[in-house]
Design a protein around this motif. Structure first.
Motif, PDB file in Angstrom:
ATOM      1  N   ALA A 288      48.012  39.227  52.288  1.00 31.02           N
ATOM      2  CA  ALA A 288      47.126  40.241  51.669  1.00 31.02           C
ATOM      3  C   ALA A 288      45.614  40.220  51.786  1.00 31.02           C
ATOM      4  CB  ALA A 288      47.709  40.489  50.037  1.00 31.02           C
ATOM      5  N   GLN A 289      44.942  41.318  51.700  1.00 28.15           N
ATOM      6  CA  GLN A 289      43.399  40.977  51.472  1.00 28.15           C
ATOM      7  C   GLN A 289      43.287  41.771  50.026  1.00 28.15           C
ATOM      8  OE1 GLN A 289      40.905  39.994  53.533  1.00 28.15           O
ATOM      9  NE2 GLN A 289      42.852  39.070  54.401  1.00 28.15           N
ATOM     10  N   LEU A 290      42.467  41.135  49.024  1.00 31.54           N
ATOM     11  CA  LEU A 290      42.038  41.580  47.726  1.00 31.54           C
ATOM     12  C   LEU A 290      40.664  42.144  47.832  1.00 31.54           C
ATOM     13  CD1 LEU A 290      43.439  38.442  45.842  1.00 31.54           C
ATOM     14  CD2 LEU A 290      44.686  40.727  46.882  1.00 31.54           C
ATOM     15  N   ILE A 291      40.457  43.448  47.188  1.00 30.29           N
ATOM     16  CA  ILE A 291      39.373  43.888  46.907  1.00 30.29           C
ATOM     17  C   ILE A 291      38.761  43.719  45.686  1.00 30.29           C
ATOM     18  CG2 ILE A 291      37.879  45.957  47.077  1.00 30.29           C
ATOM     19  CD1 ILE A 291      39.393  47.134  49.295  1.00 30.29           C
ATOM     20  N   LEU A 292      37.609  42.981  45.371  1.00 31.44           N
ATOM     21  CA  LEU A 292      37.112  42.789  44.208  1.00 31.44           C
ATOM     22  C   LEU A 292      35.657  43.523  43.753  1.00 31.44           C
ATOM     23  CD1 LEU A 292      37.265  38.574  44.579  1.00 31.44           C
ATOM     24  CD2 LEU A 292      39.044  40.475  43.719  1.00 31.44           C
ATOM     25  N   LEU A 293      35.352  43.942  42.685  1.00 27.82           N
ATOM     26  CA  LEU A 293      34.294  44.776  42.332  1.00 27.82           C
ATOM     27  C   LEU A 293      33.468  44.020  41.245  1.00 27.82           C
ATOM     28  CD1 LEU A 293      36.070  48.342  41.755  1.00 27.82           C
ATOM     29  CD2 LEU A 293      35.271  47.418  44.100  1.00 27.82           C
ATOM     30  N   ALA A 294      32.014  43.742  41.754  1.00 26.67           N
ATOM     31  CA  ALA A 294      31.233  43.022  40.718  1.00 26.67           C
ATOM     32  C   ALA A 294      30.426  44.361  39.914  1.00 26.67           C
ATOM     33  CB  ALA A 294      30.332  42.379  41.548  1.00 26.67           C
ATOM     34  N   ARG A 295      29.888  43.739  38.998  1.00 20.41           N
ATOM     35  CA  ARG A 295      29.337  44.542  37.835  1.00 20.41           C
ATOM     36  C   ARG A 295      28.053  45.441  38.544  1.00 20.41           C
ATOM     37  NH1 ARG A 295      31.862  46.972  36.869  1.00 20.41           N
ATOM     38  NH2 ARG A 295      33.516  45.686  38.114  1.00 20.41           N
ATOM     39  N   ASP A 296      27.417  44.724  39.567  1.00 24.00           N
ATOM     40  CA  ASP A 296      26.301  45.308  39.880  1.00 24.00           C
ATOM     41  C   ASP A 296      26.382  46.417  41.124  1.00 24.00           C
ATOM     42  OD1 ASP A 296      27.270  43.910  42.141  1.00 24.00           O
ATOM     43  OD2 ASP A 296      25.678  42.320  42.318  1.00 24.00           O
ATOM     44  N   GLY A 297      28.020  46.664  41.289  1.00 25.81           N
ATOM     45  CA  GLY A 297      28.161  47.570  42.279  1.00 25.81           C
ATOM     46  C   GLY A 297      28.860  47.163  43.586  1.00 25.81           C
ATOM     47  N   ASN A 298      28.455  46.098  43.995  1.00 31.27           N
ATOM     48  CA  ASN A 298      28.879  45.233  45.240  1.00 31.27           C
ATOM     49  C   ASN A 298      30.374  45.003  44.982  1.00 31.27           C
ATOM     50  OD1 ASN A 298      26.433  45.449  46.458  1.00 31.27           O
ATOM     51  ND2 ASN A 298      25.797  43.550  45.292  1.00 31.27           N
TER      52      ASN A 298
END
Length: 275
Positions: free
Chosen positions: A130-140
């Motif tokens: 699997a590939q996981l998508i992680l969201l940071a608080r700066d929008g990246n």
């Protein structure tokens, strides 16, 4: 359990609505662990349910699983007939130590982010590449391989405030053959060892994923022609004798023994190689 230190609950409509992250904040998905014991360090819960992410998405590229997808919803999923590894999804769900109540509340992402050695959604994600998508608080955002996500018992690569968005299982992995082996000290207990092997339909490398018996997932790519003896040598190199997880579910010596035994069984089932 009531969390008596919580002063606020936020219900954002989008993950981008949460730009600031402070000590004492926590994401809330299923909450099955969060509400199971005192959390005196927490002050604010950020409820993910209002984000309304589609639980499951099927495409030619594979299966996308929202981090908020319930275990029960994933278990009920029936994949494309060409996805020969799809039954592994149900098999891993059945490896979870959880009641039907937990299945209908706990989330796939929550199990991954707890990052416990026996986390069966970790086993599934790593085994199916699997590939996981992680969201940071700066929008990246960033995409990471599941095998790199968990770094130890209850440890992972998430930065403060970073949010797991989704898990992508690629078609190339879903169309493989697989073999799974699991050991537990009790019939419905927590996994002491959970091993999964996958291999393309036309043969080739065998991908062996080792979880539960080690603090973090270990993965070996075994080339065509691997024998029982070369498999043993590969395990010796990959996992030192003190590299097995020590807890009430089994001693390191026991977990090492069943890991080697199951690895040999998986090799024999998928390739025909025997000791």
């Amino acid at each position: 359990m009531n969390l008596h230190t919580i002063a606020a609950v936020k219900r954002p409509r989008s993950a981008d609505d949460i730009r600031q992250w402070q000590t004492g904040d926590a994401w809330l998905a299923g909450g099955t662990w969060l509400f199971s014991e005192p959390q005196p360090q927490l002050r604010t819960l950020i409820d993910l349910q209002q984000l309304a992410w589609p639980a499951l998405g099927v495409s030619a590229q594979g299966l996308d699983i929202a981090a908020t997808c319930r275990i029960a919803d994933l278990y009920a999923f029936k994949g494309d007939s060409a996805w020969t590894a799809a039954p592994l999804i149900q098999a891993c769900c059945e490896c979870l130590l959880a009641s039907f109540k937990i299945w209908n509340a706990a989330t796939v992402g929550g199990n991954l982010c707890m990052s416990l050695p026996a986390g069966a959604m970790v086993s599934l994600s790593v085994a199916l590449e699997a590939q996981l998508i992680l969201l940071a608080r700066d929008g990246n955002s960033r995409t990471v391989a599941a095998v790199e996500f968990v770094t130890g018992n209850n440890r992972n690569i998430l930065a403060p405030g970073e949010l797991l968005r989704s898990i992508h299982l690629p078609t190339t992995a879903l169309t493989k053959r697989f073999a799974i082996r699991r050991a537990s000290l009790t019939h419905l207990g927590r996994s002491a060892a959970l091993l999964i092997g996958t291999q393309a339909q036309d043969g080739g490398d065998l991908l062996l994923t080792i979880t539960a018996s080690t603090p973090r997932p270990m993965q070996l790519r075994l080339p065509r022609g691997t024998t029982a003896e070369t498999l043993k040598q590969a395990l010796d190199v990959a996992i030192p004798s003190d590299g097995y997880f020590d807890d009430v579910n089994g001693t390191p010596a026991y977990k090492r023994h069943v890991t080697y035994h199951f690895a040999q069984e998986i090799l024999a089932e998928l390739t025909g190689a025997t000791a």
